[in-house]
Design an enzyme around this catalytic site. Structure first.
Site, mmCIF file in Angstrom:
data_model
loop_
_atom_site.group_PDB
_atom_site.id
_atom_site.type_symbol
_atom_site.label_atom_id
_atom_site.label_comp_id
_atom_site.label_asym_id
_atom_site.label_seq_id
_atom_site.Cartn_x
_atom_site.Cartn_y
_atom_site.Cartn_z
ATOM 1 N N HIS A 41 -2.331 26.490 -24.426
ATOM 2 C CA HIS A 41 -1.547 26.672 -23.209
ATOM 3 C C HIS A 41 -0.109 26.285 -23.514
ATOM 4 O O HIS A 41 0.185 25.758 -24.583
ATOM 5 C CB HIS A 41 -2.109 25.778 -22.097
ATOM 6 C CG HIS A 41 -3.442 26.235 -21.588
ATOM 7 N ND1 HIS A 41 -3.576 26.926 -20.406
ATOM 8 C CD2 HIS A 41 -4.682 26.129 -22.114
ATOM 9 C CE1 HIS A 41 -4.859 27.223 -20.225
ATOM 10 N NE2 HIS A 41 -5.556 26.749 -21.244
ATOM 11 N N GLU B 172 -1.107 22.045 -25.554
ATOM 12 C CA GLU B 172 0.012 22.502 -24.708
ATOM 13 C C GLU B 172 1.230 22.666 -25.601
ATOM 14 O O GLU B 172 1.907 21.696 -25.947
ATOM 15 C CB GLU B 172 0.302 21.485 -23.605
ATOM 16 C CG GLU B 172 -0.823 21.316 -22.586
ATOM 17 C CD GLU B 172 -0.844 22.413 -21.514
ATOM 18 O OE1 GLU B 172 0.027 23.312 -21.533
ATOM 19 O OE2 GLU B 172 -1.752 22.359 -20.657
ATOM 20 N N GLU C 158 2.141 32.098 -19.966
ATOM 21 C CA GLU C 158 2.041 31.326 -21.203
ATOM 22 C C GLU C 158 1.744 32.246 -22.383
ATOM 23 O O GLU C 158 1.024 31.899 -23.318
ATOM 24 C CB GLU C 158 0.962 30.242 -21.037
ATOM 25 C CG GLU C 158 1.289 29.292 -19.890
ATOM 26 C CD GLU C 158 0.207 28.253 -19.613
ATOM 27 O OE1 GLU C 158 -0.774 28.178 -20.369
ATOM 28 O OE2 GLU C 158 0.355 27.524 -18.623
ATOM 29 N N HIS D 73 -3.167 31.781 -19.270
ATOM 30 C CA HIS D 73 -2.250 31.792 -18.120
ATOM 31 C C HIS D 73 -1.146 32.814 -18.370
ATOM 32 O O HIS D 73 -0.562 32.854 -19.455
ATOM 33 C CB HIS D 73 -1.688 30.387 -17.904
ATOM 34 C CG HIS D 73 -2.695 29.465 -17.281
ATOM 35 N ND1 HIS D 73 -2.838 28.158 -17.626
ATOM 36 C CD2 HIS D 73 -3.616 29.716 -16.313
ATOM 37 C CE1 HIS D 73 -3.819 27.617 -16.899
ATOM 38 N NE2 HIS D 73 -4.300 28.538 -16.096
HETATM 39 ZN ZN LIG Z 1 -2.016 27.010 -19.033
#
Ligand SMILES: [Zn+2]
Length: 349
Positions: A260, A319, A118, A115
């Site tokens: 992420h 994450e 990110e 992303h």
């Molecule tokens: Zn992400």
């Protein structure tokens, strides 16, 4: 002296290169009124009293990270014996790099920079593989782990930047000469800020592209190219996702971690298809990182979802960090200290 802004540069990066403060750039360049302002290729900046920095590694968490920084590390990675591969090209024809270190039977895959906002995950993975190769070279232990032993048991494959075009957009904004200028502005409804952008440069979310509940996810997401969450017209339409798909099938990894930001959690299940051993593995990852394990994200179409469903092997989404994306560069110290151990432990799950 005058500095001509290059592709991928930000105020933080220019300041870092000359060992000055970002604020010094504001002081001497009246058209720059904020440290967060985008600066475009070709723009001239006046630099007062700068000394050029030889070592471009930024351990202090002062700068962003993108394709140009990764390319700046290629030589030292190569000198340390890390193998490099180009596994595909982005929409804007940037190389998608994969790195390989170790000789072990167990094959482990880390990927980041899916992303656009990110990018901190890309810096984490690039710095991790570099440090791992440094420790291997010097035959050092790292946080108590024997790096030599780790790399005899496992082979680590890393793609730090899946989405190079999107990451550059978030860091540098859009300008007339950009080949996707009109299309990007249209998707972004004319807005010139890209902090919320997570898609690739065509407005497709690369982690919504996977043939695992794709139609369900697509149905609940934007139906046209969008800064985030648009799944594309069908699975795997985008070259960046396709590159990871081919690479994964080619190598038959034993398990995968995709990185992420943010939330400090680890997702580890998908539709009860994950193998039993995933639960034990995630508890170890959680222990070393202090991140919370969460079984499912109530979403579909992600890379780890597809990996679990297709291979019935363990897949994890990490994450990293906490805050609002894009996390500012100074979040790197937390991301590094928690995930450096996680990346080591994950080699021997
Ligand atoms: Zn992400």
């Amino acid at each position: 002296m005058m500095h001509t802004v290059q592709f991928g540069e930000t105020i933080n990066k220019v300041a870092f290169q000359y060992s000055i403060r970002p604020f010094d750039i504001l002081l001497f360049n009246r058209e720059i009124f904020s440290e967060q302002q985008y600066i475009y290729p070709g723009m001239k900046l006046y630099i007062q009293n700068g000394t050029f920095r030889q070592d471009q590694m930024d351990w202090l968490g002062l700068t962003e990270f993108n394709q140009h920084d990764l390319e700046g590390m290629l030589l030292r990675l190569q000198q340390n014996g890390v193998e490099k591969d180009v596994i595909g090209y982005s929409v804007m024809n940037k190389q998608i790099y994969a790195f390989k270190i170790g000789t072990g039977k167990k094959k482990v895959f880390y990927s980041g920079g899916w992303h656009a906002n990110e990018w901190i995950t890309s810096k984490l993975l690039a710095y991790f593989i570099y440090e791992l190769s440094e420790k291997q070279k010097d035959q050092q232990r790292w946080h108590g782990y024997s790096v030599e032993q780790l790399l005899r048991d496992s082979t680590l494959y890393v793609v730090p930047i899946v989405n190079p075009d999107g990451i550059e957009l978030v860091q540098q904004g859009i300008y007339k000469e950009h080949p996707h200028f009109r299309q990007v502005l249209e998707i972004n409804k004319g807005m010139r800020s890209f902090d919320h952008w997570s898609s690739n440069i065509r407005g497709v979310d690369l982690n919504h592209q996977w043939p695992a509940g794709w139609a369900k996810e697509a149905n609940e997401s934007p139906k046209v190219p969008w800064p985030r969450h648009y799944s594309g017209q069908k699975p795997l339409t985008e070259p960046e996702a396709k590159a990871i798909y081919n690479y994964t099938n080619q190598h038959q990894f034993d398990y995968v971690l995709s990185f992420h930001s943010q939330g400090q959690v680890i997702y580890w299940g998908y539709n009860h298809l994950e193998p039993e051993v995933s639960a034990e593995m995630v508890s170890r990852l959680s222990y070393v990182s202090s991140y919370l394990p969460i079984k499912t994200a109530e979403s579909d179409g992600g890379y780890k979802d597809w990996f679990i469903q297709h291979y019935r092997k363990p897949g994890f989404t990490i994450e990293v960090g906490v805050g609002v994306n894009p996390l500012s560069p100074d979040h790197f110290s937390e991301v590094w200290s928690n995930n450096c151990l996680l990346c080591l432990e994950a080699l021997i799950l």
